[in-house]
Every structure is written in C-alpha cells, then in structure tokens.
Scaffold this active site. Structure first.
Site, PDB file in Angstrom:
ATOM      1  N   ASP A  85      -2.628  -2.930  -2.131  1.00 51.86           N
ATOM      2  CA  ASP A  85      -2.504  -1.951  -3.227  1.00 51.86           C
ATOM      3  C   ASP A  85      -3.591  -2.126  -4.293  1.00 51.86           C
ATOM      4  O   ASP A  85      -3.989  -1.161  -4.944  1.00 51.86           O
ATOM      5  CB  ASP A  85      -1.097  -1.984  -3.866  1.00 51.86           C
ATOM      6  CG  ASP A  85      -0.629  -3.376  -4.245  1.00 51.86           C
ATOM      7  OD1 ASP A  85      -1.346  -4.360  -3.972  1.00 51.86           O
ATOM      8  OD2 ASP A  85       0.476  -3.498  -4.816  1.00 51.86           O
TER       9      ASP A  85
ATOM     10  N   LYS B 229       7.554 -11.179  -2.911  1.00 54.21           N
ATOM     11  CA  LYS B 229       8.357 -10.160  -3.606  1.00 54.21           C
ATOM     12  C   LYS B 229       9.728  -9.895  -2.979  1.00 54.21           C
ATOM     13  O   LYS B 229      10.191  -8.747  -2.947  1.00 54.21           O
ATOM     14  CB  LYS B 229       7.578  -8.835  -3.685  1.00 54.21           C
ATOM     15  CG  LYS B 229       6.306  -8.937  -4.485  1.00 54.21           C
ATOM     16  CD  LYS B 229       5.515  -7.650  -4.480  1.00 54.21           C
ATOM     17  CE  LYS B 229       4.788  -7.444  -3.179  1.00 54.21           C
ATOM     18  NZ  LYS B 229       3.698  -6.469  -3.273  1.00 54.21           N
TER      19      LYS B 229
HETATM   20  C1  BGC Z   1       1.110  -9.586  -3.010  1.00 58.34           C
HETATM   21  C2  BGC Z   1      -0.185  -8.844  -3.166  1.00 58.34           C
HETATM   22  C3  BGC Z   1       0.035  -7.540  -3.899  1.00 58.34           C
HETATM   23  C4  BGC Z   1       0.801  -7.769  -5.182  1.00 58.34           C
HETATM   24  C5  BGC Z   1       1.077  -6.475  -5.945  1.00 58.34           C
HETATM   25  C6  BGC Z   1       1.849  -9.695  -4.326  1.00 58.34           C
HETATM   26  O1  BGC Z   1       3.110 -10.260  -4.128  1.00 58.34           O
HETATM   27  O2  BGC Z   1       0.885 -10.875  -2.506  1.00 58.34           O
HETATM   28  O3  BGC Z   1      -0.773  -8.607  -1.906  1.00 58.34           O
HETATM   29  O4  BGC Z   1      -1.201  -6.945  -4.160  1.00 58.34           O
HETATM   30  O5  BGC Z   1       2.022  -8.404  -4.897  1.00 58.34           O
HETATM   31  O6  BGC Z   1       1.848  -5.599  -5.213  1.00 58.34           O
END
Ligand code: BGC
Length: 454
Positions: A191, A155
C-alpha cells in the site's frame, strides 16, 4: 490546569531532543543495513526492492482491476486511467470476517476470488480481459513485479499456509479454480507503493509514500546502485527503484528499548505477533487506542482521573475486559474537541463508562493522555520520514501520505511537520501531500507503467 502528576504519568511518552536524534540515527543505520546484502539478514528494516522502477507520467490510460487487502476491510476496485493525470475509481468494500483472518490461506484467497467474481459480474465484465494490480499490504520479498513471497503476517492476520508462499500465485490459482473470469494478476504491491504512485501521478516530485493506518510503513525511491538485493538485470536500464522499507519491524533488534514504555511492552506481550513489529506497535492505529486504554487503567489506579467518582473500580473493569474497547478513532475525536464543552469527549466517556458528567478536569486529563500517545506516534513516523527524505537524491521531495490515523487525526500532520523541520537536511525542500486512494489508483498505475515499459 493539568495535574503535575498527570504530566509525570505521561513523561515516558514525551521524547526528548536527544531521544529523537538517537532514534533517527539508529533508524538510518537500519535502513543502510537493510539495503546491504551482507547485513540484510540481521537488519530489521528490510528495505525490500519492489521492482517498480517507473513513476507515472500522468498520461496512463486503460481499465484495471485492483484488489486491496491489508487493513480492516478488503476492497475490489475498477480503475479507469484517463490520461491527463486523471482517473476514476469504482469500488466495493467487503468485510474480512475475523475467522478468515486466522483461517487457512486457501480459504482467504477463495473468498477474495469470490468477491472479485461478484464484482466483475456486477460490472458486466465477465468476458473482458482484465489486468489486475494486487495491493497486498504485508511484508513480502518480491522476486519480480508479480511475485511476492509473504515474509510474515501483521495487523492481526495469521492465515495458515501463506508465509513463505507467493501470494500472486495463490491469488492466480484461486481465480483459476473458479474459472469464471479472465483476470491476470500483473502486479503485487504494497500500500505504501500505491500511495507513492498515486501521489506521483499528481505531483512528479513525490519520492516517499507513507501509511499510518491499521499498520504503519513507508517506501521511497532509491538509486539502484544502493539496492544490493535488486537483480542485476534490473539495474541496467533504470536508475532507481521503489524500496519498501517495512519499517514497522524497526526495534526488533532492541534499538527502541530505550524509549519503549511499560505500556508498549504490555501491548506487545498480549499481541499475536510478540516481539515483532515494535515500531508499528508504537505508531499504528491497530495499537494506539490500546495504549491509551492501558495508560487510563494506570491513571485510574493512581486516582488521577475521575477522582470524584466512587465507580473507578467499575471503570477499570470495563477497560480490563476488552483490549479494543478504547478505539483509536476516539483519540482523534477527543483531540478535535473544543474546550470547555468537550462534547465528544463526554459522549465517549458516557458510552464507555455510563458516566454522565465527566468534569472539565477529567476531559483535559483524557485529552492530554491521547495527545501524548498520538504525538509520540507522529514524531516517530516523522523520524522515519526524515531518514528517507534525506536519503533521496532529489532536492525537492514530496511525501505522499495515507491511512486512517494520518487522515482523521486533527494534529498528526502538524506534529509530524515539527519533527521534519528539525531533521530534514537544510538543503531539501519538502512537503506532505495526502494521497487519493493509493491502494486502488496506485495499483492500477503500477499495472499500467509495467505494461508500458514492456
Ligand atoms: C505491513 C506493511 C504495510 C503497513 C500499512 C504493516 O503491518 O507490514 O506492509 O505497508 O502495515 O498497511
């Protein structure tokens, strides 16, 4: 009426029944491979055990701090669990400046500890002992409830010196460096786990937690015998454990290549984590707007939109200059708009391109593009959810959901249900429930059930 050519342009985003079935089978196989010790290293849906083995009963009590890091914002929360399925939450949002997202890990954790200290001071709790649940929403290998080794950033985060490290320890050390509050990190959670826990607090049948926000992922309750990676001593007294699927990485072994479009490939190639998180790049808020932007560029090039305007090359320039110019929230606003006024759509077009009078046809074309991109995302998410629902041993399964895309898109839920109806086994009874502040309440609940089971 939509142009046949517009339909043709969007055809690659429309998944056929065969494709849906095939993605479903491949996904289920990856989950099984992630759970098995022998295939886990190669699997791309890692299915990490979370060490959360008790769901809340609703009678949890006490005050807990929670941290929520993993989306666009960072939050500190004070959660008061009051028994009777009740909780109140007091929270403060702090921005995560872009330079911190890609700076050093120590800087990031010092920033977090600084915000935490300010928050505690503001609430007059500097001298109180406070247990803290840390919602850290990135893929982690958990060695226990309070130890999470970051596998990789996702992200848009890329802080040096954190991958391979225990983020629980890093947070603890940052708090110690300041030395101005008595805070103990008692749990690290994803989360999705927070979402599952906060929904289970209200509805005891919740067995799956899903986030479709900046990122996309899910967790579910699995029988301990099926989770090879869970330490043996955790299998003795408890029958199940929450597994963090980390399905965002699905497709990294080529499983999705047969449905990925040229636009998906471009989004991936320009991202800071190339060849990673391919399922996430087709489903999460961080990428959906960018996908629409790329399709719009192609539509402009083929004169399928804004046909009447001679300024098409200028519009293309706007879209080319900035990858983030078409925000994901526009997709929700456009799909929510009413025909034939298209007030929000016209406003978006005006703000983006300075075009005063987009025609009804232009608005319809833009809406169709958004619809295809969002519907494909919802279908893919529902494929994953179906796979997890079908794995759980319960007959009745509630799916807890959260995240900005799911929450604000007017039809995401309905699109998902269409696919769930096709794929969930006939003997299961299922429903979807919106989570209330999973990252805060869920973190407090994990911390609370952990102390209860001790
Ligand atoms: C992460 C997860 C997370 C999801 C939602 C992803 O990029 O790898 O761990 O639960 O984003 O936030």
């Amino acid at each position: 009426m939509l142009d046949a050519e517009v339909r043709e342009l969007m055809q690659p985003f429309v998944l056929s029944d065969y494709q849906v079935q095939e993605v479903y089978s491949r996904f289920c196989l990856e989950v099984a491979r992630g759970l098995k010790r022998s295939t886990h290293p190669q699997a791309n849906v890692k299915c990490f055990p979370t060490y959360v083995q008790d769901l809340p009963t609703g009678d949890e009590m006490g005050k807990y701090l929670a941290l929520d890091l993993g989306g666009t914002n960072f939050r500190v929360l004070l959660v008061s669990l009051k028994g009777h399925h009740d909780a109140t939450v007091d929270s403060q949002i702090y921005a995560v400046p872009k330079d911190l997202m890609v700076g050093s890990g120590v800087q990031l954790f010092d920033h977090i500890a600084g915000c935490l200290a300010k928050f505690v001071e503001k609430h007059d709790m500097k001298t109180a002992y406070l247990p803290l649940g840390f919602t850290f929403s990135f893929p982690c290998v958990q060695l226990g409830l309070k130890e999470g080794i970051l596998v990789r950033w996702t992200k848009g985060f890329d802080c040096a010196g954190v991958e391979g490290e225990d983020v629980g320890r890093m947070l603890h050390e940052a708090i110690q460096r300041r030395g101005d509050a008595d805070i103990a990190v008692v749990a690290i959670l994803n989360d999705t786990t927070g979402t599952l826990m906060s929904c289970a607090h209200r509805n005891a049948d919740c067995r799956v937690g899903v986030i479709v926000g900046t990122g996309c992922n899910a967790c579910y309750v699995e029988d301990v015998e099926n989770v090879d990676l869970l330490r043996a001593d955790f299998k003795k007294s408890k029958r199940s454990v929450i597994v963090n699927a980390e399905w965002g990485a699905f497709g990294e072994g080529g499983q999705l290549d047969f449905v990925r479009t040229e636009y998906d490939r471009e989004v991936d190639e320009k991202s800071i984590n190339r060849a990673e998180q391919l399922f996430e790049k087709m489903t999460a808020g961080m990428y959906l707007g960018n996908l629409v932007r790329l399709v719009l560029l192609r539509a402009l090039e083929r004169k399928l939109i804004f046909k009447q305007s001679s300024r098409r090359p200028e519009f293309a320039g706007v879209l080319q200059r900035n990858e983030e110019v078409f925000e994901t929230r526009y997709i929700s606003e456009i799909e929510d708009d009413s025909f034939p006024e298209f007030a929000s759509t016209r406003k978006i077009v005006r703000n983006l391109f300075g075009l005063e009078k987009a025609s009804v046809e232009d608005c319809q074309t833009l809406r169709y593009i958004c619809e295809c991109v969002a519907k494909r995302a919802a279908t893919l998410v529902a494929i994953g959810v179906s796979g997890l629902v079908n794995r759980t041993s319960n007959r009745r399964v509630i799916v807890g959901m959260d995240g900005s895309v799911y929450r604000y898109h007017p039809k995401f839920d309905a699109y998902m249900r269409q696919t769930l109806q096709k794929l969930v086994k006939a003997d299961k009874e299922w429903d979807i429930m919106l989570s209330e502040d999973g990252s805060g309440r869920g973190a407090a609940l994990v911390a609370a059930v952990a102390s209860k089971s001790k």
